[in-house]
Enzyme design. Structure first.
Site, PDB file in Angstrom:
ATOM      1  CG  ASP A  70       2.523  22.910 -81.961  1.00 57.77           C
ATOM      2  OD1 ASP A  70       1.771  22.925 -82.938  1.00 57.77           O
ATOM      3  OD2 ASP A  70       3.712  23.300 -82.008  1.00 57.77           O
ATOM      4  CG  ASP A 128       4.746  21.344 -87.670  1.00 54.05           C
ATOM      5  OD1 ASP A 128       5.206  20.269 -88.050  1.00 54.05           O
ATOM      6  OD2 ASP A 128       3.770  21.904 -88.178  1.00 54.05           O
TER       7      ASP A 128
END
Ligand code: BG6
Ligand code: MG
Length: 221
Positions: free
Chosen positions: A8, A10
């Site tokens: 991922d 963020d």
């Protein structure tokens, strides 16, 4: 055998999550909605339009606006977010991540970005780490957002690997749920209670040690 890492973006590689949450909080206030910390936290990892719908639901305004108005709100939020992104530099890479990526490269692990953010290429370019990755899932091609496993399954396919050959990294509850639904090994970064479904949890990125995670990965059932 470990062959790839799926990330991922963020809240995992960089702290842009705080820009997302601030921009959403701002929009919510403009709409007369006050979000609790937990409600704000639940937006982590959730796509742009799903985040807006969730905010409207929290404020009891789910049927108040047309699709065109909602698109306008989402565009306003994105403009605020992009302004923040333009200020980002390599200094915004989270602690320990650069070394972690170097360690992974030394092992020839495939590395793929599995972010719901349509801004991911822009953010990675600002950080100067775009070329470290072998691929990025294009969120525009997805039918379902996290916690649906689709994005992690796609990332694994881009890497050309099986679910038992990858380790995936997330800071969001919805993201860990997506990884587990994809049948992959999940590393959670952040709140231990929220991320309890993960196979391995650290409270911050500077605690990530590839060799230690691999040891746990190899012992998994
Ligand atoms: C995720 C973020 O990575 O991307 C969410 O955690 C965000 O907070 C989502 O809403 C979509 O991002 P963007 O940049 O496409 O609006
Ligand atoms: Mg995240």
């Amino acid at each position: 055998m470990l062959k790839g890492l799926l990330f991922d973006l963020d809240g995992v590689l960089t702290n842009s999550a705080k820009f997302h949450l601030a921009a959403w909080n701002n929009l919510a206030n403009e709409l007369g909605i006050t979000l609790t910390d937990d409600q704000l936290d639940s937006l982590r990892g959730i796509s742009r339009i799903d985040s807006l719908n969730l905010i409207l639901k929290y404020g009891g305004q789910e049927n108040k606006y047309s699709e065109a108005e909602k698109e306008q709100f989402a565009a306003e939020k994105n403009a605020k977010f992009v302004k923040q992104v333009e200020t980002m530099t390599a200094k915004d890479i989270l602690p320990g991540i650069s070394k972690f990526l170097v360690d992974a490269k030394k092992q020839n692990l495939k590395m793929i970005i599995a972010s719901a953010s349509k801004n991911a290429p822009r953010i990675l370019t600002r950080l100067g780490i775009m070329d470290e990755f072998d691929g990025i899932v294009d969120p525009a091609t997805l039918h379902n957002g996290k916690p649906d496993p689709e994005i992690y399954i796609k990332a694994q396919q881009i890497a050309g690997l099986q679910s038992n050959e990858v380790i995936s990294f997330e800071d969001a509850e919805a993201g860990v749920a997506a990884i587990k639904a994809a049948g992959q090994f999940a590393v959670g970064i952040g709140n231990k209670e929220l991320l309890k479904e993960a196979d391995y949890i650290v409270s911050k990125t500077s605690d990530l040690k590839l060799s230690e995670i691999e040891t746990v990965f190899q012992k998994r059932k």
